[in-house]
Design an enzyme around this catalytic site. Structure first.
Site, PDB file in Angstrom:
ATOM      1  N   ARG A  37       0.815  -1.234   0.000  1.00 21.94           N
ATOM      2  CA  ARG A  37       0.000   0.000   0.000  1.00 21.94           C
ATOM      3  C   ARG A  37       0.839   1.271   0.000  1.00 21.94           C
ATOM      4  NH1 ARG A  37      -6.073  -0.116   2.196  1.00 21.94           N
ATOM      5  NH2 ARG A  37      -6.478  -2.299   1.743  1.00 21.94           N
ATOM      6  N   ARG A  41      -3.375   6.167   0.564  1.00 21.91           N
ATOM      7  CA  ARG A  41      -3.900   7.261   1.381  1.00 21.91           C
ATOM      8  C   ARG A  41      -2.886   8.027   2.220  1.00 21.91           C
ATOM      9  NH1 ARG A  41      -8.339   3.802   4.379  1.00 21.91           N
ATOM     10  NH2 ARG A  41      -6.558   2.386   4.264  1.00 21.91           N
ATOM     11  N   ARG A  50      -6.983  11.460  -6.005  1.00 20.42           N
ATOM     12  CA  ARG A  50      -8.229  10.761  -5.687  1.00 20.42           C
ATOM     13  C   ARG A  50      -9.384  11.701  -5.363  1.00 20.42           C
ATOM     14  NH1 ARG A  50      -9.297   6.276  -3.574  1.00 20.42           N
ATOM     15  NH2 ARG A  50     -11.364   7.133  -3.929  1.00 20.42           N
ATOM     16  N   ASP A  86      -7.018  -2.661  -6.737  1.00 19.56           N
ATOM     17  CA  ASP A  86      -7.779  -3.077  -5.565  1.00 19.56           C
ATOM     18  C   ASP A  86      -8.136  -4.536  -5.775  1.00 19.56           C
ATOM     19  OD1 ASP A  86      -9.534  -1.903  -3.121  1.00 19.56           O
ATOM     20  OD2 ASP A  86     -10.610  -3.509  -4.150  1.00 19.56           O
ATOM     21  N   TYR A 161     -15.455 -11.609  -0.100  1.00 20.16           N
ATOM     22  CA  TYR A 161     -16.207 -10.403  -0.456  1.00 20.16           C
ATOM     23  C   TYR A 161     -17.485 -10.753  -1.212  1.00 20.16           C
ATOM     24  CZ  TYR A 161     -12.466  -7.356   1.131  1.00 20.16           C
ATOM     25  OH  TYR A 161     -11.559  -6.704   1.906  1.00 20.16           O
TER      26      TYR A 161
END
Lengths: 355, 355
Positions: A37, A41, A50, A86, A161
Site C-alpha cells: 500500500r 492514502r 483521488r 484493488d 467479499y
C-alpha cells in the site's frame, strides 16, 4: 524527479534489480525495500489525485494508475513499484456489480449464496483487461530498471467479499458456505481461480517483473480448513503463473500456522506479518525460500530509535532466508508520515550486516 | 427450569464439578462445556432484558447481572455460568468516564496519552465493588453445584481501550505509546494490573469458582513485544490470584506464537482459538495444562454434520491435555441459533472417546 534518476546506476533491467534477485535467492548489494500500500492514502499527492475520481475508476484508468503507482517510487526511491489496484478490480473488470463505498469498503450488489449465483460469476476476457495492459506497459516504460510488482487477491479473499457482500469481521457466511455447500464453494473457487490467474498473467505478460498473491484472510482459517478449502486454489493460481519467468510472492495476515503451506503453494517469496520473526519463519518454511516483511505497520508511529531497532532486527533475522525483501508486515496505515517511510528506505539501503 | 434441576445429581459443590475438575486436570465423567459470551445477544431472553437498560447499567445492577448470567445456564444446561460483565466494567466502577455506544463499542471520554493521564487512572476500592459482590453472592446461591466463572479483561486489552479512546483495528496509538513512552506504559499497566487484580479477586472472594483473564488483543503483538510489554503484567494479575484456590483460565485470540507464554503467566487452563488444534496446543504448552476451546464460532452456521465433525475433532484432540473444557474459539456470534448451542451441549455431554 523521474523514477529513473533515483535508480540510476543500480541495474539496467528489472530482472537484474535487487528486488528480483532477492526474490530468487541471489545476492544483492543492498536489501531491497518496498511497502505494501505504498501507493495510497498516506501520500498527499495521492489524495490530490483521488479527490477527483472514485476508487474503482482510478484503478481502471491507465493514466491514473500510472501516476499513482509512480508516486511512491518518486518520493521514496523504493526498489519496486506495485501496481495501483484493488482486490475487487478483476471482479469489476469481468462485469460483476461491485462498488467501493467510502467508509465501508467493497459492496457487492448480488452476493453469492447458492450454485446459481456462483455459476453467474463471469470469466475475464483478455479484452476486458486492455486498461491493465496499457497501464502496465506505460509503467514499465517509465520505471526503466525498477521492477513493477503485479498483484491480485487470492480466490479465498475474493470469495469472502462475494459471499459476504462486503467486508466482514468474522467471515461467518463465507465459512458456513465453505463447510456446508462444498459444490457451491468449488464452483465459486474454480471461477475465482480462473479470474485471478487471468488477471495476474495479464500483468506479467504486459511487463510486470514480480507478482504477489494477497490472501488477506488466509490466517482466519485453521490449518486444516486452509489446506482443504483454500490451498488447492491458490496453488493452481501460482502454478499457472510458473511459466511466466517472474518470481511469485504469497502473502497473508496471521499465517503463523500455515507458513509452510503458503510457501508450498508455489511461492518464491513468502510474505510474513509482524507476528513471526523472519528467522523463525525461515525455520518453518525452509531457508531455500526468500521472505518479505515484517515490520509492524504501527511501528512507524513510534520514535525513530524504536523504528530503527525493529528494522535492524528484521534485517538481521532476514539474513537466514535465501533472500529478504524488506517490507511492512501489512499495508501502510493511512496516518503514516511519508517522511518516516523515506527515512526507512534510506536506512534499509545503507544497512549492512557487518556494521 | 431452575439451574439446580439441570445439574441435579452431578455434583454437590462447584469444586467437585466437571468444569473445575477438568481445569485442575482431574478426570471427569463428561467433558464440561460452556460458551464465551453465552450470556448475550444471541438469546431472545437477553435482548428482552436489555431493551430496558443500557449495557453498563445492566452490568452493574446485581439483579440484572444475576438474571442475564443465569439465562444460558437454564437454556443450555452448560457446565458453568460466566458472570455477565464487560471488559470496561472495572474502569467504570473505579470512576473512569466510559460509555458503551451502540454500534461502536466502549468510548473513553479522556483517553490516556501521557504520564498525567496515566497517573489519573484511579484505583478500585472494595466499596466500589458492592454490586459485584452482591451479584456473585446471589448467583452462587442460585447456581448451587454449577460453578460461576469470574472474569476480567487483561491489562493490555484494557490499556488499548484507554489509549485508543475506543475500539481500534490496528492499535496504532497503543503500540506507539508502548514502544515510545515506556514510563507512561508502565505507569498505566501498573494501574491496570492493580485494577484487574482487585476486580478478579473480588469475584473469587464472593464465591466464583474459576476466573478467566481475557486478553483479546494479545495475539496482535509479536512474541517479543508480548513478552516484554504485556506478559509481566498479566503474570502479576494471575499470580496475585494464586492464593484464592480457584483455577485460572487465560485466553487470547490468534495466540499461536505465544501459547507457552499464556500458560507460563500463571494459568491452569489455556484458552485456544480455532487456529491451533488442541493437540498441537498441548504440544506447545505441555500436557500438564488443561485447555479450553476451540470450535470456530462460525461453525454453528454450518449444517449439523459439519458442527458435529468439528466438535468431535476438538473432543478427540483435547484428550491429549491434562483436561479439556469444551468451548468456542471466541465468543458466541450475535446471529447464533440458541438451539444449535443447546444441541452442541448435549452432544458434548454424551460424547465418549470409545464411541
Amino acid at each position: 524527479m523521474p523514477a529513473e534518476a533515483r535508480v540510476a546506476g543500480r541495474a539496467l533491467h528489472p530482472r537484474d534489480s535487487a528486488l528480483v534477485r532477492a526474490a530468487r535467492g541471489r545476492p544483492t548489494e543492498h536489501v531491497p525495500v518496498w511497502f505494501m500500500r505504498q501507493a495510497g492514502r498516506s501520500l498527499p499527492e495521492y489524495r490530490a489525485v483521488r479527490a477527483r475520481i472514485a476508487m474503482l475508476d482510478a484503478c481502471m484508468r491507465p493514466e491514473v494508475v500510472t501516476e499513482i503507482t509512480l508516486q511512491p517510487v518518486r518520493r521514496y526511491g523504493v526498489d519496486a513499484a506495485i501496481l495501483f489496484s484493488d482486490i475487487v478490480v478483476p471482479l469489476r473488470a469481468a462485469g460483476v456489480d461491485v462498488e467501493i463505498v467510502a467508509g465501508v469498503g467493497p459492496v457487492i450488489a448480488t452476493p453469492v449464496r447458492d450454485l446459481d449465483s456462483a455459476r453467474a460469476v463471469p470469466d475475464l476476457d483478455a479484452d476486458q483487461l486492455d486498461f491493465l495492459a496499457a497501464a502496465v506497459g506505460e509503467l514499465v516504460a517509465e520505471l526503466g530498471p525498477t521492477p513493477l510488482i503485479g498483484f491480485a487477491g487470492a480466490p479465498y479473499t475474493l470469495a469472502s467479499y462475494l459471499i459476504e457482500g462486503g467486508p466482514s469481521r468474522d467471515l461467518a457466511r463465507t465459512k458456513a458456505l465453505m463447510w456446508g455447500a462444498p459444490d457451491v464453494w468449488s464452483e465459486l473457487m474454480d471461477a475465482l481461480t480462473r479470474l485471478t490467474t487471468t488477471f495476474l498473467r495479464a500483468q506479467a505478460m504486459a511487463g510486470a517483473s514480480v507478482i504477489q498473491l494477497f490472501d488477506s484472510w488466509a490466517g482466519n482459517l485453521s490449518a486444516q480448513d486452509y489446506r482443504r478449502f483454500v490451498l488447492p486454489y491458490s496453488t493452481e493460481v501460482l502454478e499457472a503463473c510458473a511459466d511466466l519467468g517472474v518470481p511469485r510472492i504469497h502473502f497473508g495476515l496471521g499465517t503463523g500456522e500455515i507458513l509452510p503451506d503458503l510457501a508450498a503453494a508455489g511461492a518464491d517469496v513468502v510474505g510474513i506479518d509482524w507476528r513471526v520473526p523472519l528467522d523463525v519463519a525461515s525455520e518453518r518454511i525452509g531457508a531455500t525460500y526468500a521472505v518479505q516483511g515484517n515490520l509492524d505497520p504501527t511501528a512507524v508511529f513510534a520514535p525513530w530509535e524504536v523504528i530503527e531497532a525493529k528494522a535492524d532486527d528484521a534485517l538481521s533475522r532476514g539474513r537466514r532466508a535465501a533472500g529478504h525483501i524488506f517490507n511492512l508486515g501489512h499495508g501502510v496505515l493511512p496516518d503514516t508520515d511519508p517522511d518516516v517511510l523515506a527515512r526507512l528506505v534510506d536506512h534499509v539501503h545503507h544497512w549492512s550486516p557487518t556494521r
